[in-house]
Design a protein around this motif. Structure first.
Motif, PDB file in Angstrom:
ATOM      1  N   ARG A 112      44.061 -56.014  24.394  1.00 30.49           N
ATOM      2  CA  ARG A 112      45.338 -56.995  24.823  1.00 30.49           C
ATOM      3  C   ARG A 112      46.805 -57.376  23.657  1.00 30.49           C
ATOM      4  O   ARG A 112      46.060 -56.108  22.811  1.00 30.49           O
ATOM      5  CB  ARG A 112      44.784 -58.523  24.186  1.00 30.49           C
ATOM      6  N   ILE A 113      47.564 -57.558  24.006  1.00 30.96           N
ATOM      7  CA  ILE A 113      48.751 -57.635  22.945  1.00 30.96           C
ATOM      8  C   ILE A 113      49.320 -59.078  23.668  1.00 30.96           C
ATOM      9  O   ILE A 113      49.551 -59.702  24.352  1.00 30.96           O
ATOM     10  CB  ILE A 113      49.554 -57.149  23.563  1.00 30.96           C
ATOM     11  N   ASP A 114      49.125 -59.875  22.441  1.00 23.46           N
ATOM     12  CA  ASP A 114      49.706 -61.021  21.902  1.00 23.46           C
ATOM     13  C   ASP A 114      50.801 -61.275  21.194  1.00 23.46           C
ATOM     14  O   ASP A 114      51.175 -60.867  20.276  1.00 23.46           O
ATOM     15  CB  ASP A 114      48.448 -61.686  20.741  1.00 23.46           C
ATOM     16  N   LEU A 115      51.638 -61.827  22.119  1.00 24.95           N
ATOM     17  CA  LEU A 115      52.731 -62.122  21.399  1.00 24.95           C
ATOM     18  C   LEU A 115      52.990 -63.979  20.316  1.00 24.95           C
ATOM     19  O   LEU A 115      52.963 -64.336  21.453  1.00 24.95           O
ATOM     20  CB  LEU A 115      54.100 -62.096  22.513  1.00 24.95           C
ATOM     21  N   PRO A 116      53.026 -63.874  19.948  1.00 25.93           N
ATOM     22  CA  PRO A 116      53.272 -65.002  19.194  1.00 25.93           C
ATOM     23  C   PRO A 116      54.785 -65.778  19.663  1.00 25.93           C
ATOM     24  O   PRO A 116      56.065 -65.152  19.845  1.00 25.93           O
ATOM     25  CB  PRO A 116      53.220 -64.911  17.714  1.00 25.93           C
ATOM     26  N   TYR A 117      54.987 -67.277  19.682  1.00 28.56           N
ATOM     27  CA  TYR A 117      56.368 -68.252  20.616  1.00 28.56           C
ATOM     28  C   TYR A 117      57.467 -67.792  19.557  1.00 28.56           C
ATOM     29  O   TYR A 117      56.760 -67.802  18.450  1.00 28.56           O
ATOM     30  CB  TYR A 117      55.897 -68.638  21.463  1.00 28.56           C
ATOM     31  N   LEU A 118      58.647 -67.400  19.977  1.00 31.22           N
ATOM     32  CA  LEU A 118      59.679 -67.798  19.026  1.00 31.22           C
ATOM     33  C   LEU A 118      59.949 -69.216  19.083  1.00 31.22           C
ATOM     34  O   LEU A 118      59.573 -69.591  19.923  1.00 31.22           O
ATOM     35  CB  LEU A 118      60.897 -66.460  20.046  1.00 31.22           C
ATOM     36  N   PRO A 119      60.474 -69.509  17.631  1.00 29.81           N
ATOM     37  CA  PRO A 119      61.090 -71.107  17.766  1.00 29.81           C
ATOM     38  C   PRO A 119      61.757 -71.167  19.003  1.00 29.81           C
ATOM     39  O   PRO A 119      62.287 -70.077  19.674  1.00 29.81           O
ATOM     40  CB  PRO A 119      61.496 -70.790  16.278  1.00 29.81           C
ATOM     41  N   GLU A 120      61.937 -72.656  19.210  1.00 31.08           N
ATOM     42  CA  GLU A 120      63.468 -73.252  20.028  1.00 31.08           C
ATOM     43  C   GLU A 120      64.726 -72.366  19.765  1.00 31.08           C
ATOM     44  O   GLU A 120      64.324 -71.915  18.102  1.00 31.08           O
ATOM     45  CB  GLU A 120      63.150 -74.372  19.940  1.00 31.08           C
ATOM     46  N   SER A 121      65.509 -72.485  20.330  1.00 34.19           N
ATOM     47  CA  SER A 121      66.304 -72.069  19.599  1.00 34.19           C
ATOM     48  C   SER A 121      66.964 -70.638  19.348  1.00 34.19           C
ATOM     49  O   SER A 121      67.475 -70.434  18.861  1.00 34.19           O
ATOM     50  CB  SER A 121      67.424 -73.119  19.108  1.00 34.19           C
ATOM     51  N   THR A 122      65.543 -69.990  20.445  1.00 37.13           N
ATOM     52  CA  THR A 122      65.953 -68.399  19.537  1.00 37.13           C
ATOM     53  C   THR A 122      66.906 -67.681  20.656  1.00 37.13           C
ATOM     54  O   THR A 122      66.228 -68.123  22.116  1.00 37.13           O
ATOM     55  CB  THR A 122      64.744 -67.693  19.603  1.00 37.13           C
ATOM     56  N   ARG A 174      76.459 -55.431  18.548  1.00 40.52           N
ATOM     57  CA  ARG A 174      76.067 -55.630  19.934  1.00 40.52           C
ATOM     58  C   ARG A 174      74.891 -56.815  20.216  1.00 40.52           C
ATOM     59  O   ARG A 174      74.701 -57.905  20.502  1.00 40.52           O
ATOM     60  CB  ARG A 174      76.275 -54.917  20.994  1.00 40.52           C
ATOM     61  N   VAL A 175      74.064 -56.220  19.669  1.00 39.12           N
ATOM     62  CA  VAL A 175      72.490 -57.007  19.775  1.00 39.12           C
ATOM     63  C   VAL A 175      72.702 -58.202  19.112  1.00 39.12           C
ATOM     64  O   VAL A 175      72.333 -59.590  19.503  1.00 39.12           O
ATOM     65  CB  VAL A 175      71.745 -56.196  19.898  1.00 39.12           C
ATOM     66  N   LEU A 176      73.346 -58.301  18.047  1.00 36.08           N
ATOM     67  CA  LEU A 176      73.482 -59.659  17.125  1.00 36.08           C
ATOM     68  C   LEU A 176      74.637 -60.677  17.581  1.00 36.08           C
ATOM     69  O   LEU A 176      73.783 -62.035  17.778  1.00 36.08           O
ATOM     70  CB  LEU A 176      74.223 -58.792  15.525  1.00 36.08           C
ATOM     71  N   ARG A 177      75.177 -59.982  18.308  1.00 36.51           N
ATOM     72  CA  ARG A 177      76.441 -61.042  19.376  1.00 36.51           C
ATOM     73  C   ARG A 177      76.242 -61.897  19.787  1.00 36.51           C
ATOM     74  O   ARG A 177      76.424 -62.660  20.386  1.00 36.51           O
ATOM     75  CB  ARG A 177      78.037 -59.552  19.655  1.00 36.51           C
ATOM     76  N   SER A 178      74.888 -60.495  21.159  1.00 36.23           N
ATOM     77  CA  SER A 178      74.610 -61.361  21.740  1.00 36.23           C
ATOM     78  C   SER A 178      73.186 -62.501  21.494  1.00 36.23           C
ATOM     79  O   SER A 178      73.578 -63.823  22.321  1.00 36.23           O
ATOM     80  CB  SER A 178      73.658 -60.352  22.893  1.00 36.23           C
ATOM     81  N   ALA A 179      72.778 -62.256  20.636  1.00 34.80           N
ATOM     82  CA  ALA A 179      72.052 -62.692  20.382  1.00 34.80           C
ATOM     83  C   ALA A 179      72.200 -64.489  19.531  1.00 34.80           C
ATOM     84  O   ALA A 179      72.002 -65.626  19.754  1.00 34.80           O
ATOM     85  CB  ALA A 179      70.588 -62.209  19.237  1.00 34.80           C
ATOM     86  N   ARG A 180      73.797 -64.076  18.489  1.00 33.85           N
ATOM     87  CA  ARG A 180      74.319 -65.246  18.057  1.00 33.85           C
ATOM     88  C   ARG A 180      74.727 -65.947  19.472  1.00 33.85           C
ATOM     89  O   ARG A 180      74.231 -67.478  19.622  1.00 33.85           O
ATOM     90  CB  ARG A 180      75.029 -64.908  17.444  1.00 33.85           C
ATOM     91  N   SER A 181      74.984 -65.458  20.472  1.00 32.77           N
ATOM     92  CA  SER A 181      75.931 -66.364  21.287  1.00 32.77           C
ATOM     93  C   SER A 181      74.564 -67.026  21.941  1.00 32.77           C
ATOM     94  O   SER A 181      75.026 -68.083  22.793  1.00 32.77           O
ATOM     95  CB  SER A 181      76.651 -64.885  21.946  1.00 32.77           C
ATOM     96  N   ARG A 182      73.069 -66.311  22.262  1.00 32.04           N
ATOM     97  CA  ARG A 182      72.451 -67.167  23.099  1.00 32.04           C
ATOM     98  C   ARG A 182      71.921 -68.339  22.012  1.00 32.04           C
ATOM     99  O   ARG A 182      71.260 -69.305  22.478  1.00 32.04           O
ATOM    100  CB  ARG A 182      71.382 -66.453  23.765  1.00 32.04           C
ATOM    101  N   ALA A 183      72.098 -68.238  21.319  1.00 29.86           N
ATOM    102  CA  ALA A 183      71.278 -68.945  20.192  1.00 29.86           C
ATOM    103  C   ALA A 183      71.959 -70.250  20.176  1.00 29.86           C
ATOM    104  O   ALA A 183      71.641 -71.698  20.047  1.00 29.86           O
ATOM    105  CB  ALA A 183      70.903 -68.445  18.972  1.00 29.86           C
ATOM    106  N   ARG A 184      73.225 -70.297  19.989  1.00 29.95           N
ATOM    107  CA  ARG A 184      74.091 -71.324  20.406  1.00 29.95           C
ATOM    108  C   ARG A 184      74.410 -72.216  21.862  1.00 29.95           C
ATOM    109  O   ARG A 184      75.627 -72.474  22.221  1.00 29.95           O
ATOM    110  CB  ARG A 184      75.119 -71.130  19.730  1.00 29.95           C
ATOM    111  N   GLY A 185      73.816 -71.379  22.474  1.00 27.94           N
ATOM    112  CA  GLY A 185      73.574 -71.511  24.009  1.00 27.94           C
ATOM    113  C   GLY A 185      74.404 -71.022  24.971  1.00 27.94           C
ATOM    114  O   GLY A 185      74.433 -71.410  26.212  1.00 27.94           O
ATOM    115  N   GLY A 186      75.019 -69.623  24.891  1.00 28.91           N
ATOM    116  CA  GLY A 186      75.783 -69.211  25.591  1.00 28.91           C
ATOM    117  C   GLY A 186      74.732 -68.696  26.638  1.00 28.91           C
ATOM    118  O   GLY A 186      73.518 -68.524  26.493  1.00 28.91           O
ATOM    119  N   ALA A 187      75.223 -68.073  27.276  1.00 26.67           N
ATOM    120  CA  ALA A 187      74.588 -67.224  28.568  1.00 26.67           C
ATOM    121  C   ALA A 187      73.967 -65.844  28.253  1.00 26.67           C
ATOM    122  O   ALA A 187      74.070 -65.134  26.471  1.00 26.67           O
ATOM    123  CB  ALA A 187      74.988 -66.824  29.373  1.00 26.67           C
TER     124      ALA A 187
END
Lengths: 155, 800, 290
Positions: free
Chosen positions: C169-179, C277-290
């Protein structure tokens, strides 16, 4: 030499019960043992897609699947689609749109397209090209293949 | 009744030629009932696996096959010792001066000359067992220095591949017109440099496959082969096996693409034939993909040092080039090592007026797979070099790339035009193709959009490539100079049999082009029968007495011409017989849609009724008439020189300024391929050609390491583009009849691959123009773009 | 290009498979979907004495919620990861990554566990395991254990698995909210292995960064978390200047190979671009972007 294994496989609706060597590739079983030579072998390392068949309804590379692994499965090959006198609608679209030239990649292309169409009712051209990108064609430049699959999707 | 200018065709009927009819090949290919060579099953077939050289260059010492011979299912293990006794070597001879032929043999003996050359053949009950036995073979090699770099190979002191030859240079030629040095010296503007086109392999989806079946009773041998050239193979086997042609038949059934890679004689074809005759059993070898990538003939491997001189107004003054072709280990049969490098030189002047031209050509042997034909043969390289030079000149003059081309094209009133290399262009729409391509893409608007994109920091580029090629080449030129074969003619035989069925026999060999359909269209229309009533026999040496095959964009023109002439002759016989049988004047016989009728009466007759009357109802025709109207005809066609096909390709590409990924936004082709037989098929040929051109420009490269090992021998590493990399394309045709061929057809199977690399190279160059770089090398992989751009940016950083 | 001879056993259970593996004395190989193994067999790069097919062992497929995360059976096929609503909801970055795994026919057969065990240094799923702090559950003769993903991969095609161990099995712990997340890959062709790929998650609490993770693949012998870059990002304002320095840290940290597709220098260059690029995407999504 390793002992042979018994496999029970249904291919295009016909049940087979045979003994095969464990190493026999599904592609070779279809082509050599069952004489279903419509499934073509293009690379034997999983890149070209020519040998694609449906295994329990999902497209798979028959060069990357042992016959013994398909024990109990239902396989559909290109011979299980329409016939020469009664092409199915996807085959008919391939013909109308001139989506094949040498015809070598065609069976694999049809099987992949069948899988894609069964799972997606609406694909953009980009998704369609992406979906077909595991099947290499050296003749058509893909234009007419994309047109044919799109036409089948829109039918 | 109206007639077209070339006679015969009734314009009042619906046209078959020119109609997008669905292909006759398709139903079998769409349902898995095609018959490719590997699909042919003969009882008792034995299977071959080959132990190939893992050295690029080595002497072969002892070969120990004892262990392999004892392995399960093994029937025999064979080396050159036996094969040389069973066969005679064949040489691609030529009348060219300063040319050196090399032998084609089934297995390497004495020496191996490229990594992948077949050395030992295992014959076993199955391919699995044959492959198992390969591990039981011990070969004692003495490695020799590998000759990998073509320039080093051409040096006087280079290690030689072929001990009996003076050196590695297999061909050396120089030709031209005018005084290039004088014109160059006087010219105000010169551009040039070193261009490099890297090695490709045709990579048909069906790997090569051969099955030989020797019949001990009749001493006849049938070779089922995935070949484009069954006729050439048959005629070579006559010599190799010392058998009469009547006992040798080569059948190319369904062939899964060729693109030139199946247009030569291959060692494995000789091997299976010799072994089948030796063993008295059918013997099959099918290349796996690795074997195909390392041993099928490769192409497009040239270094070209070229210079173009132009006037202040952009007029071309002189062009000179030094061309070094890396032709691999052998001079391929029958095309010779001259094929590609000579074509690079021959087509270098392109569709332009170039008053002074000179070319120096060398073909040099190296320890790589032999170079053979590949779609476009040389012309993708000439177009790349010339079209880059043209853009370089335009840039220097600050002139639009479209404008400089229009100024230099051979003009309508200048046809026929003899180029500096001796090629004669007949009338073709050089200017019109470019103008229409520019209209189709809306060139001014695209340039405007490009300016806006650049202002936003986007790297958008537009590239034009115009080219001309000779197609349907007749016997006066032939596809390569001095070869022992005739590629310039075709004959056809058409018969109506006693059941009234029409069968047309041709010497060509379709391998995806749809020739069963296009030739049926020609025969149906010219004869007056329905398309579905015509059976085309091709790809079989028993069809006609002399044949070569399908290559060099020749089949529609030459076989089409032979089919046209033969159909017309047979139509005449049918009408003559019908006039007797229906008792009306020949002028009053109508024959269309397979129905014969006497105009102004209600008398009609089917082809079956006519055949029955001619063949079976004695007394229905007077004896002298019966002898005249045998329902069979054979005619021969030779276009003598051939015809000119031309096109302009226009590409718009965008390069990601950070990752250097390339996306092709738009690709437009406008082509003059003469009269179009089947627009659907013609478009498909262009699409496929362009896709291969895109592969050549951006993706595909056969890579050898310094020891001569091919390190791109899988489809993971030899990257042919998928549907996701090839853009949607727009293709237009001028559809104007060619002046010099019967039917007005021009060949068009290769053109897509000729124009696309040059158009993309120019587009990439344009996209990077702000960096001052020049694209001098293809394929421009992301890695090469990275190198070019990094070097330019480093240079910029240093100078600022 | 045909596989060498081998014996074949269909494992009935995990214990059966473990016992067969042990019995093969290191000469046996497990096969599940076979999408990595079969090409190696066809090329005869491997010549196992026996193939132990674990593909029919019950209970090794499926995706379930465990309270603090998702538990994914090792035999779960790529296509099931790709189309899982649970994964789309909880780990959209994984949904995106799976789309880049080869092509539909491969995804129909290939398994999550198989991809991890194969440990291709340019594959997407090993990188996702590392990014998502997966715990890889294995069974062997010595019992069961859990291996954190960043200890599981040891090098190219090399893992911490013992010879008779099986990933279950592979267990993936949940990420915090607003990730928020980002995933980027560059390959020669659609579906090809990555020349370079990167993925990031950025978690915010009250608008401030609580957690940043950054993983890369294709640029070293194994998929890597770049902790030094994460440290530099954590607590920052997540502005573009910080992203640039994170890119530089990554470029310095990785050790790419050169091959026919790309040089080490180009891969190093690419990974820096993709990290940005991935950091910019992650930042934008964390802030509620698409």
């Amino acid at each position: 030499m390793a002992d042979k294994c018994r496999v029970r496989i249904t291919v295009n609706g016909v049940a087979y019960d045979q003994e095969v060597e464990p190493r026999l590739l599904l592609a070779d079983f279809l082509r050599e043992d069952l004489d279903l030579t419509g499934t073509h072998v293009g690379c034997e390392h999983g890149v070209c897609g020519a040998c694609t068949v449906l295994l329990n309804g999902d497209s798979v590379r028959s060069c990357l699947c042992l016959t013994v692994q398909a024990d109990g499965a239902e396989i559909t090959t290109v011979e299980g689609l329409g016939t020469v006198d009664n092409l199915n609608s996807l085959q008919q679209k391939f013909r109308e749109h001139h989506a094949l030239q040498c015809g070598f990649c065609t069976p694999g292309m049809l099987m992949t397209a069948t899988d894609l169409l069964s799972k997606n009712e609406n694909m953009s051209d980009e998704e369609l090209r992406e979906g077909l990108s595991g099947n290499l064609c050296r003749c058509t430049g893909y234009e007419h293949i994309v047109n044919a699959v799109r036409a089948a999707m829109n039918e | 009744m109206s007639k077209s200018s070339d006679g015969g065709i009734d314009l009042t009927r619906p046209k078959i030629i020119g109609a997008p009819v669905q292909r006759l090949e398709d139903p079998r290919l769409l349902t898995g009932h095609g018959k490719f060579t590997d699909d042919v099953k003969l009882r008792g077939t034995l299977h071959v696996a080959l132990r190939r050289s893992d050295h690029a260059h080595a002497r072969i010492g002892t070969i120990d096959t004892a262990e392999a011979e004892e392995m399960p299912g093994v029937v025999g293990v064979f080396t050159a010792e036996l094969l040389d006794a069973l066969t005679r070597p064949v040489f691609a001879t030529s009348k060219m001066k300063d040319y050196h032929a090399t032998p084609v043999r089934a297995l390497a003996g004495g020496k191996v000359r490229f990594a992948g050359e077949p050395v030992v053949a295992v014959v076993a009950q199955s391919r699995y067992l044959a492959e198992d036995a390969l591990a039981g073979i011990e070969i004692d090699y003495t490695p020799l220095e590998p000759v990998v770099d073509p320039e080093e190979a051409a040096a006087d002191n280079a290690v030689k591949l072929h001990d009996h030859l003076p050196g590695n240079v297999l061909v050396a030629r120089r030709f031209g017109v005018g005084d290039v040095e004088q014109a160059m010296g006087d010219a105000p503007i010169k551009v040039g440099g070193r261009f490099r086109f890297h090695r490709k392999t045709p990579t048909a989806l069906e790997a090569r496959s051969y099955l030989a079946d020797y019949d001990q009773g009749t001493r006849a041998l049938t070779l089922y082969a995935s070949t484009q050239v069954p006729g050439i193979v048959r005629d070579a086997l006559v010599e190799v096996l010392d058998m009469p042609g009547s006992k040798l038949r080569v059948i190319a059934g369904d062939v899964g693409g060729g693109f030139g890679g199946k247009a030569s004689l291959n060692p494995e074809e000789i091997l299976v034939c010799a072994l089948s005759r030796h063993l008295g059993r059918p013997v099959k070898w099918t290349a796996d993909r690795v074997e195909d990538l390392i041993s099928t003939s490769q192409s497009f491997d040239e270094i070209v040092d070229a210079e173009l001189a132009v006037d202040q107004d952009g007029t071309f003054l002189a062009l000179k080039a030094d061309i070094l072709g890396d032709v691999g280990a052998f001079s391929i049969y029958p095309w010779t090592a001259a094929l590609e490098p000579m074509q690079v030189a021959g087509f270098l002047p392109g569709p332009y007026r170039v008053p002074n031209f000179s070319a120096n050509v060398r073909a040099v042997a190296t320890n790589k797979a032999p170079m053979g034909p590949y779609r476009g043969v040389g012309r993708p390289i000439s177009a790349f070099v010339l079209e880059r030079l043209v853009d370089m000149a335009a840039k220097k003059l600050a002139m639009d790339p479209k404008e400089i081309r229009l100024r230099n094209f051979v003009k309508e009133e200048e046809f026929p035009h003899r180029t500096g290399s001796g090629i004669v262009w007949d009338r073709s729409g050089f200017t019109e193709c470019l103008e229409r391509a520019a209209d189709a893409i809306n060139y001014p608007a695209l340039r405007k959009r490009q300016a806006e994109a650049r202002a936003d920091g986007r790297w958008l580029g537009i590239g034009i490539a115009s080219y001309a090629e000779l197609t349907g080449i007749g016997s006066r030129l032939s596809a390569a100079p001095g070869m022992p074969i005739n590629t310039g003619t075709e004959s056809a035989t058409i018969s109506v049999d006693s059941s009234g069925a029409v069968t047309a026999h041709f010497g060509i060999a379709s391998h995806g082009q749809g020739l069963e359909t296009t030739l049926a269209q020609i025969v149906a229309e010219e004869m007056g029968v329905r398309l579905e009533d015509v059976e085309i026999v091709q790809g079989d040496t028993s069809a006609v007495a002399h044949s070569t095959g399908t290559y060099a964009s020749r089949s529609a023109v030459i076989a089409g011409g032979a089919g046209t002439l033969t159909a017309r002759t047979l139509r005449g016989k049918i009408i003559e017989a019908a006039s007797h049988l229906l008792d009306v004047d020949m002028a009053d016989i109508d024959f269309a849609d397979s129905l014969i009728s006497a105009r102004g009466t209600n008398k009609t007759m089917s082809l079956r009724e006519l055949a029955r009357a001619v063949y079976s109802q004695m007394g229905s025709l007077p004896g002298d008439i019966r002898a005249k109207v045998d329902l069979q005809a054979s005619e021969f066609y030779d276009p003598h020189f051939g015809t000119t096909t031309s096109a302009t390709h226009l590409a718009a590409v965008e390069i990601d300024p950070e990752t250097y990924e390339v996306s092709i936004e738009k690709f437009v082709v406008v082509e003059d391929c003469g009269r179009v037989i089947n627009p659907m098929i013609v478009d498909g040929q262009v699409h496929g050609g362009v896709a291969q051109g895109i592969g050549a420009a951006l993706f595909e490269e056969v890579v050898h390491d310094v020891t001569g090992q091919n390190i791109s021998a899988t489809l993971v590493d030899y990257v042919i583009p998928s549907a996701a990399e090839v853009p949607s394309m727009e293709v237009h045709h001028l559809d104007v009849e060619a002046p010099s061929t019967l039917g007005g057809y021009r060949g068009m199977g290769e053109g897509g691959t000729i124009g696309a690399p040059a158009a993309i190279a120019n587009a990439l160059n344009d996209a990077l123009s702000h960096l001052g770089v020049e694209i001098m090398e293809l394929p421009m992989t992301p890695e090469r773009l990275f190198q070019v751009i990094s070097a330019a940016q480093d240079g910029e950083a240093e100078s600022s | 290009m045909k596989p060498p001879p081998f014996a074949y056993v269909t494992a009935e259970s995990i214990e059966h498979a473990v016992a067969e593996l042990a019995r093969s004395d290191g000469e046996g190989k497990l096969v599940a979907g076979g999408q990595s193994l079969m090409p190696m067999l066809n090329f005869r790069l491997l010549e196992p004495s026996v193939l132990i097919d674990i593909g029919k062992i019950p209970d090794l497929t499926g995706i379930s919620e465990t309270g603090d995360g998702l538990s994914i059976g090792a035999l779960t096929r790529h296509v099931d990861l790709e189309t899982s609503h649970l994964i789309a909801q909880r780990f959209p970055v994984l949904t995106e990554a799976v789309k880049h795994v080869a092509h539909i026919a491969i995804r129909n057969r290939g398994t999550f566990g198989g991809s991890l065990c194969h440990a291709d240094p340019a594959a997407e799923l090993p990188m996702m395991a590392v990014l998502l702090d997966a715990r890889i559950c294995v069974s062997g003769q010595g019992g069961n254990r859990q291996i954190p993903a960043d200890k599981f991969f040891l090098g190219a095609l090399t893992t911490d698995l013992e010879e008779e161990e099986i990933v279950t099995r592979i267990d993936l712990p949940y990420l915090p909210e607003s990730t928020g997340w980002g995933f980027e890959e560059i390959s020669r062709r659609s579906g090809d292995f990555a020349l370079a790929a990167a993925a990031a998650t950025v978690s915010l609490v009250d608008g401030k960064i609580s957690e940043v993770r950054l993983a890369v693949t294709g640029v070293d012998d194994l998929p890597l978390r770049i902790r030094a870059a994460e440290d530099a990002l954590r607590g920052s304002e997540l502005d573009d200047a910080v992203f640039s320095s994170a890119s530089q840290i990554v470029r310095d940290a990785v050790n790419p190979n050169s091959d026919v597709h790309a040089s080490a220098d180009y891969r190093r260059h690419l990974i820096g671009v993709l990290v940005g690029r991935v950091l910019r995407s992650a930042r934008s999504r964390a802030r509620g972007g698409a």
